[in-house]
Design a protein around this motif. Structure first.
Motif, PDB file in Angstrom:
ATOM      1  N   UNK B 256      24.951   1.022  83.914  1.00  9.89           N
ATOM      2  CA  UNK B 256      23.594   1.379  83.126  1.00  9.89           C
ATOM      3  C   UNK B 256      24.496   0.252  81.576  1.00  9.89           C
ATOM      4  N   UNK B 257      22.786  -0.177  80.905  1.00  8.39           N
ATOM      5  CA  UNK B 257      23.067  -1.442  80.672  1.00  8.39           C
ATOM      6  C   UNK B 257      22.894  -1.124  79.004  1.00  8.39           C
ATOM      7  N   UNK B 258      23.859  -0.863  78.255  1.00  5.50           N
ATOM      8  CA  UNK B 258      23.277  -0.380  76.344  1.00  5.50           C
ATOM      9  C   UNK B 258      23.672   0.938  76.264  1.00  5.50           C
ATOM     10  N   UNK B 259      23.775   1.139  77.985  1.00 10.92           N
ATOM     11  CA  UNK B 259      23.943   2.996  77.844  1.00 10.92           C
ATOM     12  C   UNK B 259      23.181   3.148  78.186  1.00 10.92           C
ATOM     13  N   UNK B 280      18.241 -12.161  67.758  1.00 10.73           N
ATOM     14  CA  UNK B 280      19.883 -11.408  66.731  1.00 10.73           C
ATOM     15  C   UNK B 280      21.195 -12.337  67.449  1.00 10.73           C
ATOM     16  N   UNK B 281      20.662 -13.299  67.693  1.00  9.85           N
ATOM     17  CA  UNK B 281      22.113 -14.679  67.734  1.00  9.85           C
ATOM     18  C   UNK B 281      23.130 -13.926  68.927  1.00  9.85           C
ATOM     19  N   UNK B 282      24.022 -14.235  69.031  1.00 13.29           N
ATOM     20  CA  UNK B 282      24.934 -14.180  69.937  1.00 13.29           C
ATOM     21  C   UNK B 282      25.904 -13.202  69.733  1.00 13.29           C
ATOM     22  N   UNK B 283      25.042 -11.705  71.208  1.00 15.43           N
ATOM     23  CA  UNK B 283      25.774 -10.529  70.990  1.00 15.43           C
ATOM     24  C   UNK B 283      26.401 -10.492  72.361  1.00 15.43           C
ATOM     25  N   UNK B 284      27.138  -9.431  72.533  1.00 18.80           N
ATOM     26  CA  UNK B 284      27.247  -8.654  74.033  1.00 18.80           C
ATOM     27  C   UNK B 284      27.104  -8.166  74.522  1.00 18.80           C
ATOM     28  N   UNK B 285      26.451  -7.907  75.404  1.00 19.58           N
ATOM     29  CA  UNK B 285      25.873  -7.374  76.104  1.00 19.58           C
ATOM     30  C   UNK B 285      26.428  -6.997  77.527  1.00 19.58           C
ATOM     31  N   UNK B 286      26.322  -5.324  78.267  1.00 16.24           N
ATOM     32  CA  UNK B 286      27.546  -4.818  78.469  1.00 16.24           C
ATOM     33  C   UNK B 286      26.856  -3.664  79.308  1.00 16.24           C
ATOM     34  N   UNK B 287      26.960  -3.904  80.519  1.00 15.98           N
ATOM     35  CA  UNK B 287      26.349  -2.804  81.758  1.00 15.98           C
ATOM     36  C   UNK B 287      28.008  -2.004  82.161  1.00 15.98           C
ATOM     37  N   UNK B 288      28.053  -1.120  82.525  1.00 13.83           N
ATOM     38  CA  UNK B 288      28.592  -0.059  82.725  1.00 13.83           C
ATOM     39  C   UNK B 288      28.818   0.748  84.764  1.00 13.83           C
ATOM     40  N   UNK B 289      29.338   0.483  84.970  1.00 13.60           N
ATOM     41  CA  UNK B 289      29.302   0.626  86.184  1.00 13.60           C
ATOM     42  C   UNK B 289      30.482   1.996  87.205  1.00 13.60           C
ATOM     43  N   UNK B 290      29.598   3.275  87.258  1.00 12.78           N
ATOM     44  CA  UNK B 290      30.273   4.192  87.501  1.00 12.78           C
ATOM     45  C   UNK B 290      29.757   5.098  88.484  1.00 12.78           C
TER      46      UNK B 290
END
Lengths: 202, 914
Positions: B256-259, B280-290
């Protein structure tokens, strides 16, 4: 009757050729089924002691010496059709539950068997048409949906049984198709009255 | 009594007081409205309950005891503490059973405890186990467990069934333990410490037809998340797969990328994309592996505007194509790229060479390629990236184009002289020189002193022309190449009256690495450089050449035609304003090779104890290397293990070697040529040396044989020419002239023997004997065997008998060699008859009438007759046998011998009167 007689003079030649070709395909399929079974046993580490004897998955009328050539052919064709349906479902189920791994020799062999079975069915269907001229019926497999297993161990056994069933029916196909020309010749030698009676029964 | 009543009342009061204690109600406190739920998949039991209303009085915490019974046996207990403020609410408890709930019935019961008060157990909540069937049942089914877990499986036997075995495939039995929890149920506990060998591992109980499948794997452990934007409208993240989870199908890891769940296709590519606001400038990009066994979160912090990964340029084409420059254009699929500062790399490939060109600009979509070669096919590739905050190059876009044709380059012309012809030869133009297909070549020539030109057109693939030029005059030849665009500038060469290549000494040169490194002295005449040409020395060839710019006095000569072991001649010319001037010459091999064996023609001679070996020098044409000298080896054959004796090593000009003072023996001599490739051309011979004594004996024998042969020859000659010899040595004896009186008187005096020796007496002696007259036969010469017979038959009687001398009366004093009386005509005695003129003698020899006075012949008398064999009885006369006569003549007198003399008796007949 006149129609039958006409086919009797012209039909047997192509029919004999088709029967021989179909028998050859059945032999090849039988060999490939054996390979597929072996690959499946190896893949799932199935024991040679595994019987998987839980009744037949294919339902056709019982064999009888009373069956004429067309009925034998119809019985065989019907069984093979059911086998193909079962094989398709087995493949789908296996992909769903056990799939995901890289495709290997087993998957390739499985596809080969499926394609060869379709070819055999096309030939037996042609023979049926040549015998009677009627359209080939496709047996329904809805009833067998109930038997579809849910747990993985049973899925494995189910797939194995399907392969075994296919192996059995390809072996039967060889015997039936090889005996077809001589049986047809015998029947042509008989009087046409019997045929008329059967037609009347239908 | 009163006391008793008081005591009882007190007790009652005390009892009454006790009942009024708040704790009195707590005794009734306990669970009520118990509700049990369970999940077979999770093997989890949920229990909820409420407090009895009486519990509300409790001011402190209340404790509930939970007890789990499996198959009637307590397997777990737990406590739930309810604080005072939670009393009256609904309480819950859950528990995950280590064993599948289907394995046996599970009962849960509760009891409350407050201080020392414990309520009785509540009514049990029971979860029934599975009911037996005709095959053993195994639980749990399809369980997913992590590697390293301890897992229990139960096997519920069929009614009346007997437990046989239970195991899990692919694991060691040492990791397994089987226990019995009831008559029908057995439990297998296994430590799954290693990843499974199969996708789904089977647990088997009793029969292979009954079992369960268990997945053994790991939770996801992916890493390396990296996010970027390609279209400036969405984020696209990539990651790396970590440890293999061993879970497939529906149990495989989901991302899941950004949910938002990534699709299966994206998951396979290990990439996931999602529409976002880029700026949007610098930010966190989150990937969840499950997966079933756990989850793992990956984070990448980035400003996407600095992470633009451009798509490859589209529709890359060469819009304007010229012979030496091309305009290259492309387009962008993303409109936003047109506002970006873009830099691009243009990779130009042609003929195995690659050139890289850089260009940049806002929304760059066109560039010009310059310095191209005419009539050439180019492959061009373009990739781009953002110029500011460069992140990654795009993929390459590829296109091809062919530049237009142009005029050919000038030709490289040279000359070669061959059989009084001047061959004008030029190098074929390479594709990058012809600038299009060459249609033909034009060769023009004129005398240097004249302006009149001649020309000739040559068509490819020919690239030379033979001209018969007047060698007494200097000529100027020009050659131009033509293609569809036009002609090249003419290449001119001056041909001198004296052909180059004369009167210059040639020096040896050694090849290296498949070519020659040649250097020469500076020559001031070389105003336009030097030319080195080369050709095999001993074969007809088409010359190759290399032009060297002025000031350079060395060159590396390479040619695809160079062959090892072939001698090449290299000539260095000065390029002048006029004809080329030959400066130096070299001869050498690119690589010298060994001469084949038996190339040296050997002769040898023993000179006493010396052996002289000589040979004919190998012709240079047959040399595959320069011969630096010769070396000879010899070994003594009589001692097989004798060492190889090296003899001499002499210079290349020598043609003989002598080995001195060799002991008498048998030797094998081998002569080899010395070259830079080593000793080669082995030629051998064996020689058995003769001793001096042997030679002397041989000389004596030869002398003796020679003398004997000479004598034999002389003897034969003398024999053959005996008549001649005799004439020379013994002239013919004059024939006696007999008169009638002499004969008559003789006859009167009775019979006389005349003994004539024709050989041993001088003419005088013979003349002294008057009885016989020996006349030289006419035509005297070589006398044949037949003639000899004939000669011996001259005294034959008419009946074939011979006169034969008696041995006892064979004095050598007077003999007549009958041979000399023979007739070459073969006619017996005819000439003699004419010679013997004495009539009485004639009549005696010829007239049968006189035979009456003669003795009986062999016709009437047997030779064995004793009367006839006795000479005494015959008075000197003896009848002859023809055989005996012949044999005796040959054996005793040896008529073959040219020197033998035969004595012949001539019988004088008796007078018939007597």
């Amino acid at each position: 009757m006149a129609d039958r007689r006409t086919r009797g003079t012209t039909g047997p030649e192509p029919s004999r050729t088709t029967a021989a070709r179909a028998a050859a395909i059945a032999e090849q399929l039988h060999h490939e089924c054996g390979l597929l079974l072996e690959l499946f046993r190896k893949k799932e580490s199935l024991s040679p002691d595994l019987t998987a004897a839980d009744g037949r998955l294919v339902s056709v009328p019982p064999p009888s010496s009373q069956l004429d050539t067309r009925d034998k052919l119809w019985r065989l064709h019907s069984a093979l059709l059911q086998c193909r349906g079962l094989l398709e479902r087995a493949i789908t189920k296996e992909e769903e539950e056990l799939g995901g791994a890289e495709k290997g020799e087993y998957e390739s062999q499985r596809k080969t068997v499926r394609d060869r079975l379709s070819l055999l069915l096309a030939n037996t269907g042609e023979l049926l048409k040549a015998t009677d001229g009627t359209a080939v019926l496709t047996p329904s497999l809805e009833g067998s949906e109930v038997d579809r297993p849910t747990v993985l161990f049973e899925v494995k056994l189910w797939i194995y049984r399907i392969f075994k069933e296919l192996d059995y029916w390809t072996k039967t196909a060889i015997t039936t198709l090889q005996a077809l020309p001589s049986a047809a010749a015998r029947e042509r030698g008989r009087s046409g009255g019997i045929r008329r009676k059967r037609s009347a029964r239908r | 009594m009163m006391f008793t009543w008081v005591f009882l009342v007190s007790l009652f009061c005390m009892g009454t007081q006790d009942r009024s204690d708040p704790d009195d109600g707590v005794i009734q406190c306990g669970p009520q409205n118990m509700t049990e739920t369970h999940n077979f998949t999770d093997q989890r039991i949920f229990l909820t309950w409420e407090d009895d209303p009486s519990c509300s009085a409790i001011q402190e915490e209340l404790i509930y005891e939970v007890e789990v019974l499996r198959a009637g046996k307590r397997v777990h207990d737990d406590e739930v503490v309810v604080t005072a403020d939670h009393i009256g609410t609904t309480h819950s408890w859950n528990w995950t059973s280590p064993l599948a709930l289907e394995c046996a019935s599970h009962s849960i019961r509760l009891s409350s405890r407050y201080k020392n008060h414990t309520s009785p157990w509540s009514q049990e909540q029971t979860i029934p186990g599975t009911s037996p069937s005709d095959l053993p049942k195994i639980f749990p089914q399809d369980r997913v467990v992590e590697v390293g877990s301890r897992v229990s499986f139960c096997c519920v036997l069929e009614p009346g069934g007997r437990f046989d075995k239970m195991f899990i495939k692919g694991y060691n039995s040492t990791d397994m333990n089987t226990t019995k929890i009831s008559n029908q149920t057995y439990v297998l506990t296994v430590d799954l410490n290693t990843p499974p060998p199969y996708i789904c591992t089977d647990v088997i109980c009793n029969t292979y037809d009954s079992g369960a499948c268990v997945y053994v794997g790991y939770p996801p452990a992916d890493w390396g998340l990296q996010c970027e934007t390609r279209d400036l409208q969405s984020v696209e993240c990539h990651w790396n797969i970590g440890r293999e989870t061993h879970l497939t199908g529906p149990r495989a890891t989901a991302y899941r990328l950004l949910g938002r769940l990534c699709s299966d296709e994206e998951t396979k590519r290990r990439s996931c994309k999602q529409k976002v606001q880029v700026n949007v400038g610098e930010r966190n990009w989150t990937l969840k592996a499950q997966n079933v066994l756990g989850s793992h979160e990956l984070t990448d912090r980035a400003d996407l505007s600095e992470r633009v990964h451009m798509f490859a340029p589209k529709k890359l084409t060469a819009s304007t194509v010229n012979s030496r420059n091309v305009s290259l254009e492309w387009s962008w699929t993303i409109q936003e790229y047109n506002q970006l500062h873009i830099m691009c790399q243009i990779r130009l490939r042609h003929g195995g060479q690659t050139h890289m060109i850089n260009d940049s600009g806002v929304g760059l979509n066109v560039t010009v390629l310059r310095g191209l070669m005419p009539s050439q096919r180019y492959t061009v590739q373009v990739r781009c990236g953002t110029e500011h905050h460069f992140w990654k190059w795009s993929d390459w876009s590829t296109s091809t184009f062919r530049t237009k044709d142009d005029l050919p380059d000038s030709l490289d012309v040279w000359i070669q002289t061959e059989h009084n012809q001047t061959i004008i030869i030029w190098k074929k133009l390479l594709p990058n020189q012809s600038h299009g297909d060459i249609t033909d070549y034009e060769v023009t020539w004129r005398k240097a002193t004249e302006r009149e030109r001649q020309n000739k057109t040559i068509f490819p693939p020919e690239h030379s022309v033979a001209l018969s030029l007047d060698t007494s005059e200097e000529h100027i030849v020009t050659v131009t190449a033509r293609n569809v665009i036009g002609s090249s500038s003419p290449a001119a060469i001056t041909i001198s009256t004296l052909h180059p290549g004369r009167e210059v000494e040639s020096a040896h040169i050694s090849g290296s690495d498949g070519g020659f490194n040649v250097s020469w002295s500076v020559n001031p005449a070389a105003s336009c450089g030097y030319v080195v040409d080369w050709c095999p020395t001993f074969s007809i060839c088409r010359v190759e050449w290399l032009k060297v710019p002025p000031g350079v006095t060395n060159a590396r000569i390479l040619s695809e035609h160079f062959t090892d072991g072939v001698r090449y001649s290299l000539s260095i010319y000065a390029c002048t304003q006029g004809a080329p001037e030959l400066l130096e010459r070299r001869e050498g091999y690119v690589r010298e090779t060994k001469l084949p064996d038996n190339q040296i023609q050997l002769k040898w001679e023993q000179l006493g104890s010396d052996v002289q070996v000589s040979w004919t020098a190998i012709a240079p044409r047959n040399q595959s290397a320069f011969i630096q000298g010769y070396i000879m080896y010899y070994t003594d054959n009589s001692t097989p293990r004798s060492n190889l004796n090296r003899s001499f090593n002499i210079g290349p000009e020598a043609t003989s070697l002598t080995v001195k003072n060799l002991p008498i023996s048998s030797y094998k001599f081998t002569v080899k040529a010395l070259t830079s490739a080593g000793e080669c051309g082995d030629t051998s011979f064996s020689l058995s040396m003769n001793s001096l004594t042997d030679k002397m004996i041989m000389a004596v024998i030869i002398s003796l044989v020679s003398v004997f042969s000479l004598l034999s020859l002389v003897t034969i000659l003398c024999y053959r020419h005996w008549t001649c010899v005799k004439l020379k040595i013994y002239p013919p004896i004059p024939k006696p002239v007999l008169t009638d009186n002499w004969l008559t008187s003789l006859g009167e005096h009775g019979r006389h023997w005349l003994h004539v020796d024709s050989c041993h007496h001088s003419e005088t002696d013979i003349v002294d004997v008057p009885q016989l007259y020996c006349k030289q036969p006419p035509g005297n010469g070589d006398i044949s065997q037949e003639e000899r017979h004939f000669v011996s038959a001259q005294t034959q009687s008419p009946k074939g008998y011979y006169n034969q001398p008696l041995r006892s009366r064979a004095p050598a004093a007077l003999t007549l060699n009958t041979k000399n009386i023979s007739s070459p005509s073969g006619l017996p005695s005819v000439p003699h008859r004419s010679v013997f003129v004495n009539p009485s003698y004639d009549s005696m020899l010829q007239t049968d009438d006189h035979s009456g006075k003669y003795r009986p012949s062999m016709d009437s008398v047997s030779p064995s007759s004793p009367e006839l064999q006795d000479g005494k009885n015959l008075d000197g006369y003896q009848p002859q046998s023809p055989v005996e006569t012949c044999g005796q003549t040959q054996t005793e007198e040896n008529p073959e011998s040219p020197l033998s003399c035969v004595s012949t008796y001539i019988l004088i007949p008796h007078s018939s009167s007597k």
